[in-house]
Write a protein that holds these residues in place. Sequence first.
Motif, PDB file in Angstrom:
ATOM      1  N   VAL A 156      -2.485   4.827   1.522  1.00  0.00           N
ATOM      2  CA  VAL A 156      -1.439   4.521   2.729  1.00  0.00           C
ATOM      3  C   VAL A 156      -1.671   3.170   3.256  1.00  0.00           C
ATOM      4  N   ALA A 157      -0.703   2.297   3.518  1.00  0.00           N
ATOM      5  CA  ALA A 157      -0.998   0.910   3.921  1.00  0.00           C
ATOM      6  C   ALA A 157      -0.049   0.596   4.966  1.00  0.00           C
ATOM      7  N   TYR A 158      -0.399  -0.227   5.878  1.00  0.00           N
ATOM      8  CA  TYR A 158       0.433  -0.580   7.141  1.00  0.00           C
ATOM      9  C   TYR A 158       0.507  -2.049   7.031  1.00  0.00           C
ATOM     10  N   GLU A 159       1.700  -2.645   7.265  1.00  0.00           N
ATOM     11  CA  GLU A 159       1.929  -4.016   7.463  1.00  0.00           C
ATOM     12  C   GLU A 159       1.966  -4.412   8.685  1.00  0.00           C
ATOM     13  N   PHE A 160       0.838  -4.806   9.454  1.00  0.00           N
ATOM     14  CA  PHE A 160       0.762  -4.835  10.988  1.00  0.00           C
ATOM     15  C   PHE A 160       1.321  -6.194  11.394  1.00  0.00           C
ATOM     16  N   ILE A 161       1.310  -7.223  10.368  1.00  0.00           N
ATOM     17  CA  ILE A 161       2.025  -8.332  10.337  1.00  0.00           C
ATOM     18  C   ILE A 161       2.504  -8.861   9.283  1.00  0.00           C
ATOM     19  N   ASP A 162       3.640  -9.636   9.241  1.00  0.00           N
ATOM     20  CA  ASP A 162       3.929 -10.166   7.921  1.00  0.00           C
ATOM     21  C   ASP A 162       2.881 -10.668   7.115  1.00  0.00           C
ATOM     22  N   ASN A 163       2.725 -10.058   5.724  1.00  0.00           N
ATOM     23  CA  ASN A 163       1.931 -10.316   4.705  1.00  0.00           C
ATOM     24  C   ASN A 163       0.303 -10.092   5.224  1.00  0.00           C
ATOM     25  N   TYR A 164      -0.015  -9.254   6.086  1.00  0.00           N
ATOM     26  CA  TYR A 164      -1.035  -8.881   6.529  1.00  0.00           C
ATOM     27  C   TYR A 164      -1.226  -7.270   6.617  1.00  0.00           C
ATOM     28  N   GLU A 165      -2.033  -6.731   5.438  1.00  0.00           N
ATOM     29  CA  GLU A 165      -1.700  -5.322   5.318  1.00  0.00           C
ATOM     30  C   GLU A 165      -3.175  -4.781   5.346  1.00  0.00           C
ATOM     31  N   ALA A 166      -3.252  -3.470   6.249  1.00  0.00           N
ATOM     32  CA  ALA A 166      -4.329  -2.872   6.077  1.00  0.00           C
ATOM     33  C   ALA A 166      -4.103  -1.425   5.519  1.00  0.00           C
ATOM     34  N   TRP A 167      -5.211  -0.723   4.664  1.00  0.00           N
ATOM     35  CA  TRP A 167      -5.049   0.396   3.994  1.00  0.00           C
ATOM     36  C   TRP A 167      -6.092   1.098   3.707  1.00  0.00           C
ATOM     37  N   VAL A 168      -5.907   2.535   3.497  1.00  0.00           N
ATOM     38  CA  VAL A 168      -6.957   3.582   3.405  1.00  0.00           C
ATOM     39  C   VAL A 168      -6.476   4.002   2.043  1.00  0.00           C
ATOM     40  N   GLN A 169      -7.650   4.611   1.269  1.00  0.00           N
ATOM     41  CA  GLN A 169      -7.235   5.092  -0.052  1.00  0.00           C
ATOM     42  C   GLN A 169      -8.156   6.296  -0.517  1.00  0.00           C
ATOM     43  N   GLY A 170      -7.755   7.459  -0.970  1.00  0.00           N
ATOM     44  CA  GLY A 170      -8.686   8.505  -1.439  1.00  0.00           C
ATOM     45  C   GLY A 170      -8.325   8.516  -2.857  1.00  0.00           C
ATOM     46  N   GLY A 171      -9.555   8.789  -3.752  1.00  0.00           N
ATOM     47  CA  GLY A 171      -9.606   9.084  -4.964  1.00  0.00           C
ATOM     48  C   GLY A 171     -10.220  10.097  -5.779  1.00  0.00           C
ATOM     49  N   LEU A 172      -9.789  10.651  -6.917  1.00  0.00           N
ATOM     50  CA  LEU A 172     -10.710  11.609  -7.589  1.00  0.00           C
ATOM     51  C   LEU A 172     -10.694  11.120  -9.083  1.00  0.00           C
ATOM     52  N   ASN A 173     -11.823  11.621  -9.635  1.00  0.00           N
ATOM     53  CA  ASN A 173     -11.897  11.233 -11.074  1.00  0.00           C
ATOM     54  C   ASN A 173     -12.568  12.434 -11.736  1.00  0.00           C
ATOM     55  N   GLN A 174     -12.187  12.820 -12.942  1.00  0.00           N
ATOM     56  CA  GLN A 174     -13.002  13.781 -13.483  1.00  0.00           C
ATOM     57  C   GLN A 174     -13.058  13.277 -15.236  1.00  0.00           C
ATOM     58  N   ARG A 175     -14.327  13.303 -15.439  1.00  0.00           N
ATOM     59  CA  ARG A 175     -15.080  12.789 -17.016  1.00  0.00           C
ATOM     60  C   ARG A 175     -15.263  13.947 -17.836  1.00  0.00           C
ATOM     61  N   VAL A 176     -14.306  14.495 -18.510  1.00  0.00           N
ATOM     62  CA  VAL A 176     -14.398  15.612 -19.542  1.00  0.00           C
ATOM     63  C   VAL A 176     -14.912  15.269 -20.765  1.00  0.00           C
ATOM     64  N   TYR A 177     -16.230  15.490 -21.133  1.00  0.00           N
ATOM     65  CA  TYR A 177     -16.552  15.386 -22.541  1.00  0.00           C
ATOM     66  C   TYR A 177     -16.378  16.275 -23.565  1.00  0.00           C
ATOM     67  N   ASP A 178     -16.052  16.174 -24.976  1.00  0.00           N
ATOM     68  CA  ASP A 178     -15.354  16.972 -25.746  1.00  0.00           C
ATOM     69  C   ASP A 178     -16.523  18.130 -26.190  1.00  0.00           C
ATOM     70  N   ARG A 179     -17.607  17.618 -26.093  1.00  0.00           N
ATOM     71  CA  ARG A 179     -18.957  18.579 -26.351  1.00  0.00           C
ATOM     72  C   ARG A 179     -19.263  18.920 -24.737  1.00  0.00           C
ATOM     73  N   LYS A 180     -19.234  20.083 -24.473  1.00  0.00           N
ATOM     74  CA  LYS A 180     -19.710  20.547 -23.128  1.00  0.00           C
ATOM     75  C   LYS A 180     -21.314  20.468 -23.281  1.00  0.00           C
ATOM     76  N   VAL A 181     -22.059  20.748 -24.398  1.00  0.00           N
ATOM     77  CA  VAL A 181     -23.535  20.367 -24.345  1.00  0.00           C
ATOM     78  C   VAL A 181     -23.729  19.445 -25.445  1.00  0.00           C
ATOM     79  N   ASP A 182     -24.525  18.502 -25.274  1.00  0.00           N
ATOM     80  CA  ASP A 182     -24.648  17.338 -26.243  1.00  0.00           C
ATOM     81  C   ASP A 182     -25.684  17.706 -27.094  1.00  0.00           C
ATOM     82  N   SER A 183     -26.059  16.899 -28.216  1.00  0.00           N
ATOM     83  CA  SER A 183     -26.946  17.123 -29.080  1.00  0.00           C
ATOM     84  C   SER A 183     -28.535  17.144 -28.583  1.00  0.00           C
ATOM     85  N   GLY A 184     -28.618  16.690 -27.373  1.00  0.00           N
ATOM     86  CA  GLY A 184     -29.677  16.813 -26.339  1.00  0.00           C
ATOM     87  C   GLY A 184     -29.834  17.733 -25.455  1.00  0.00           C
TER      88      GLY A 184
END
Length: 426
Positions: free
Chosen positions: A222-250
Amino acid sequence: MSNFARAGAVALVASTLATAGWSTKAEAQSQPRPDVQEPRKGESYEPIGIPVGGFRLFPVLELIEQYNTNIFATEHDKKDDLITIVRPSLELRSNWNNHMLNLFASAGFGIYASHSSEDYKDFRVGFDGRLDIQRNWYLYGGVQFNHLHEDRADPNATSSGKLDEYNQLSANLGHYVKFNRLSLKLDGRIDDITYTNNKSATPDTISSRDRDRTEYTESLRVAYEFIDNYEAWVQGGLNQRVYDRKVDSGGFRRSSNAWEVLAGATIDFGGITQVEFFGGYRDQNYDDPRFGHLRGPIFGLTGTWNPLVPLFVKPFVKRTIEETVSTSYIGYWATIFGVTVDYDLRPNIKLTSSFSYTIADYKKTKSAVGVTNRSDDYITFEIGLRYLPTENFFIGPSYQFSNRNSNLPDTDFGRHLFSIRIGAQL
């Protein structure tokens, strides 16, 4: 076989260069500046492409002859070699008034004179585009398939065993809309990574098969341009890293999920300087209780400084959490500081240089008792010159130095790459 392939590659490029033609020069693309004389019409050496309906096709064929002083990126028993690299590519770009669609395909074939085990065949194919709904309201996305290899200098590559190759299928989809000075950007991405070499190179690394995974990333800005060409923003993010093997060889569960919050600003100082910077916090939570969390502050910066028409200076800073193949560590923080500089000595003589410094700070697993805390520093410097007698032909040398300094014994390396490249483009 390598000598035959090398001769064939040289003959292929030479034949293409001979038939490339001498097309009419395109107009200069530089942004007008009052303090510097602009190139006259006909002084640009950018390729103009081939018209194909509502598209333009840009083919390129490049041949690189390279000398590598340390092909395995080792501290001791260094091996050098001569490498022939052939890089063909095609890009089809739309020239519509609304919407946008680009299709692309490229390949890279590396042929080693003395170490054929290091030969590689990389390629990528895909498309990206934008669907304009209204002014300041559009959808964007793309799909890409890559078949790549890990260079021996990569933090997750080893200096022994078979060269690691992998397939990566990537797709992204996003939505951008701006209401007056308020804008929203929703973005999603998926990367499916599969390694084709399923053997472990050393006893202290996981097998390539254990690295197969799918990564999902979602973010909302979500961003707000408070002056022309001057923009402030906040961002939220998620990620999921799913390995094919639920339990690896170790016996580890390497899948994880993360959240992050960022705040930043994007500023344009009249077209001469643009900069975006941000800071925030990220928490990567692993399924295995012996891994726990990898969390801490994140930050970044990208910018462009264009004090003269032919000069572009582009600094960057980035801090991310990366996966590792080591059985003793969860992952590592990668903090990168760098800059690239592009300078047109003349419209047809282009100088490019770059420098980066990377800190890789590893976090141990809770079960790694007596294991050394690992920290690696990487330095990379590159400089190259490209001369274009016409917009259809280019040639030039380049040099790259890379170095790793680690607190682990026998893991340092330094290497030099000397290259000469020749190519044809339309």
